[in-house]
Design an enzyme around this catalytic site. Structure first.
Site, PDB file in Angstrom:
ATOM      1  CB  ALA A   1      -0.886  -0.009   1.238  1.00 56.14           C
TER       2      ALA A   1
ATOM      3  N   GLY B   1       0.664  -4.942   0.908  1.00 55.40           N
ATOM      4  CA  GLY B   1      -0.547  -5.031   0.088  1.00 55.40           C
ATOM      5  C   GLY B   1      -0.288  -5.672  -1.271  1.00 55.40           C
TER       6      GLY B   1
ATOM      7  CD  GLU C   1      -2.127  -7.553   2.992  1.00 50.13           C
ATOM      8  OE1 GLU C   1      -1.846  -6.388   2.626  1.00 50.13           O
ATOM      9  OE2 GLU C   1      -2.625  -7.809   4.087  1.00 50.13           O
TER      10      GLU C   1
ATOM     11  CD  GLU D   1       1.894  -5.401   5.646  1.00 55.44           C
ATOM     12  OE1 GLU D   1       2.678  -6.318   5.974  1.00 55.44           O
ATOM     13  OE2 GLU D   1       1.102  -5.491   4.694  1.00 55.44           O
TER      14      GLU D   1
HETATM   15  N1  CAA Z   1       4.637   3.244  -0.620  1.00 58.55           N
HETATM   16  C1  CAA Z   1       5.031   4.419  -1.154  1.00 58.55           C
HETATM   17  N2  CAA Z   1       6.183   4.557  -1.832  1.00 58.55           N
HETATM   18  C2  CAA Z   1       6.964   3.473  -1.963  1.00 58.55           C
HETATM   19  C3  CAA Z   1       6.599   2.226  -1.440  1.00 58.55           C
HETATM   20  C4  CAA Z   1       5.368   2.131  -0.735  1.00 58.55           C
HETATM   21  N3  CAA Z   1       4.921   0.982  -0.237  1.00 58.55           N
HETATM   22  N4  CAA Z   1       7.603   1.339  -1.706  1.00 58.55           N
HETATM   23  C5  CAA Z   1       8.522   2.020  -2.418  1.00 58.55           C
HETATM   24  N5  CAA Z   1       8.153   3.297  -2.573  1.00 58.55           N
HETATM   25  C6  CAA Z   1       8.875   4.379  -3.255  1.00 58.55           C
HETATM   26  C7  CAA Z   1      10.058   4.856  -2.429  1.00 58.55           C
HETATM   27  O1  CAA Z   1       9.649   5.802  -1.474  1.00 58.55           O
HETATM   28  C8  CAA Z   1      10.922   5.455  -3.524  1.00 58.55           C
HETATM   29  O2  CAA Z   1      10.396   6.700  -3.862  1.00 58.55           O
HETATM   30  P1  CAA Z   1      11.388   8.012  -3.990  1.00 58.55           P
HETATM   31  O3  CAA Z   1      12.286   7.662  -5.149  1.00 58.55           O
HETATM   32  O4  CAA Z   1      10.450   9.144  -4.271  1.00 58.55           O
HETATM   33  O5  CAA Z   1      12.129   8.101  -2.717  1.00 58.55           O
HETATM   34  C9  CAA Z   1      10.684   4.540  -4.711  1.00 58.55           C
HETATM   35  O6  CAA Z   1       9.445   3.871  -4.446  1.00 58.55           O
HETATM   36  C10 CAA Z   1      11.756   3.484  -4.880  1.00 58.55           C
HETATM   37  O7  CAA Z   1      11.883   2.799  -3.639  1.00 58.55           O
HETATM   38  P2  CAA Z   1      13.302   2.585  -2.899  1.00 58.55           P
HETATM   39  O8  CAA Z   1      14.226   3.696  -3.213  1.00 58.55           O
HETATM   40  O9  CAA Z   1      13.011   2.300  -1.460  1.00 58.55           O
HETATM   41  O10 CAA Z   1      13.783   1.258  -3.669  1.00 58.55           O
HETATM   42  P3  CAA Z   1      14.766   0.127  -3.126  1.00 58.55           P
HETATM   43  O11 CAA Z   1      15.059  -0.722  -4.289  1.00 58.55           O
HETATM   44  O12 CAA Z   1      15.914   0.726  -2.372  1.00 58.55           O
HETATM   45  O13 CAA Z   1      13.906  -0.698  -2.035  1.00 58.55           O
HETATM   46  C11 CAA Z   1      11.937  -1.843  -1.211  1.00 58.55           C
HETATM   47  C12 CAA Z   1      12.828  -1.457  -2.449  1.00 58.55           C
HETATM   48  C13 CAA Z   1      12.706  -2.823  -0.328  1.00 58.55           C
HETATM   49  C14 CAA Z   1      10.713  -2.518  -1.786  1.00 58.55           C
HETATM   50  C15 CAA Z   1      11.585  -0.565  -0.418  1.00 58.55           C
HETATM   51  O14 CAA Z   1      11.077   0.407  -1.314  1.00 58.55           O
HETATM   52  C16 CAA Z   1      10.556  -0.798   0.654  1.00 58.55           C
HETATM   53  O15 CAA Z   1      10.884  -1.320   1.699  1.00 58.55           O
HETATM   54  N6  CAA Z   1       9.293  -0.365   0.388  1.00 58.55           N
HETATM   55  C17 CAA Z   1       8.208  -0.462   1.377  1.00 58.55           C
HETATM   56  C18 CAA Z   1       7.711  -1.894   1.523  1.00 58.55           C
HETATM   57  C19 CAA Z   1       6.618  -1.922   2.586  1.00 58.55           C
HETATM   58  O16 CAA Z   1       6.817  -1.609   3.723  1.00 58.55           O
HETATM   59  N7  CAA Z   1       5.424  -2.376   2.153  1.00 58.55           N
HETATM   60  C20 CAA Z   1       4.261  -2.476   3.040  1.00 58.55           C
HETATM   61  C21 CAA Z   1       3.413  -1.234   2.918  1.00 58.55           C
HETATM   62  S1  CAA Z   1       2.115  -1.169   4.155  1.00 58.55           S
HETATM   63  C22 CAA Z   1       0.863  -2.126   3.503  1.00 58.55           C
HETATM   64  O17 CAA Z   1       0.962  -2.680   2.434  1.00 58.55           O
HETATM   65  C23 CAA Z   1      -0.383  -2.224   4.355  1.00 58.55           C
HETATM   66  C24 CAA Z   1      -1.317  -3.287   3.920  1.00 58.55           C
HETATM   67  O18 CAA Z   1      -1.345  -4.382   4.449  1.00 58.55           O
HETATM   68  C25 CAA Z   1      -2.274  -3.057   2.849  1.00 58.55           C
END
Ligand code: CAA
Length: 258
Positions: free
Chosen positions: A65, A109, A112, A132
């Protein structure tokens, strides 16, 4: 509805939906989920379409998400808008089969959403996880329930409590994905699998899907009773007669979807 966060393409009898927010690793924001719901419902209503594929990029199916969109929300906001459940579950509710073709990250998400599809084909570089807990929340779109059913309590608990990711090999070994495919072939393989399904008798495909989901969603005895009843109901279709006659006559069946 014009789409900005997804791409859609019709490949014969298959509706292909590509999540397309490359700058955010396909993070699932409201606009993307509204567009995805709209596309799924259009393909669901289109008689020319028999199955659907949801995919992302080679780097990310979806990284979860959209955290930046979620960050300012209060309890009252998420409660009142029924956040996550409002339209997130469409992929699990359509009656036509939906295949998730997952390469790269399928996190939060994203994992999911993949699990809401009927089965998952994984690219060799796929990574699944429910991180999460690192954000001070828990999975909110069915992750604790579906992941546990796919991979069992021990692995699901470890993934949900520690945010550990599972690679494609472990995901296949654990039953989360049906097969691993080279990343470059993933979408074509998913479309060709969906095409095979779409060419079969549509009522039997829809009832088969509903029956497997019963096994997954109900207790065994209820599921077996359900299966027997819908199995009986297929004997009211012309396709049952045609399918069995074609077998006996050693020819290809000409299904009419009725
Ligand atoms: N939401 C918003 N933006 C996100 C995102 C997310 N879930 N995941 C990645 N992005 C964005 C980053 O902020 C970044 O944007 P900027 O260039 O503007 O800074 C861009 O995508 C590229 O991401 P990274 O620079 O972080 O890329 P990376 O290759 O270094 O890392 C990753 C990749 C490990 C996937 C890392 O991006 C990450 O950990 N993302 C979050 C994963 C996460 O926590 N997901 C769970 C979300 S909560 C949820 O989903 C609730 C639910 O149950 C529905």
């Amino acid at each position: 509805m014009a789409y900005e966060c997804i791409l859609t393409d019709t490949r014969g009898p298959v509706g292909l939906i590509t999540l397309n927010r490359p700058d955010a690793l396909n993070a699932l924001n409201k606009q993307l989920m509204d567009e995805l719901t709209d596309a799924l419902m259009k393909y669901e209503a289109d008689d020319a379409i028999g199955a659907m594929v949801i995919t992302g990029s080679s780097k990310a199916f979806a990284a979860g998400a959209d955290i930046k969109e979620m960050q300012p929300k209060s309890y009252m906001d998420v409660y009142m808008e029924d956040f996550i459940t409002a339209n997130w579950e469409t992929a699990s509710k359509v009656r036509k089969p939906v295949i998730a073709a997952v390469a790269g990250y399928a996190l939060g998400g994203g994992c999911e959403l993949a699990m809401m599809c009927d089965f998952i084909l994984a690219g060799e570089n796929a990574k699944f996880g429910q991180p999460e807990i690192n954000l001070g929340v828990i999975p909110g779109a069915g992750g604790t329930q579906r992941l546990t059913r796919f991979v069992g309590k021990s692995k699901a608990m470890e993934m949900v409590l520690t945010a550990r990711m599972m690679d494609a090999e472990e995901a296949e070994r654990s039953g989360l994905v049906s097969r691993i495919v080279p990343v470059d072939d993933l979408v074509e393989e998913a479309v060709s699998t969906a095409t095979k399904i779409a060419e079969l008798s549509r009522p039997s495909v829809m009832i088969a899907k509903e029956s497997v989901n019963k096994a997954y969603e109900t207790m065994l005895r209820d599921g077996i009773m359900f299966e027997r009843r819908v199995f009986h109901s297929l004997f009211a279709t012309e396709d049952q007669n045609e399918g069995m006659a074609a077998f006996a006559e050693k020819r290809k069946p000409a299904f009419k979807n009725r």
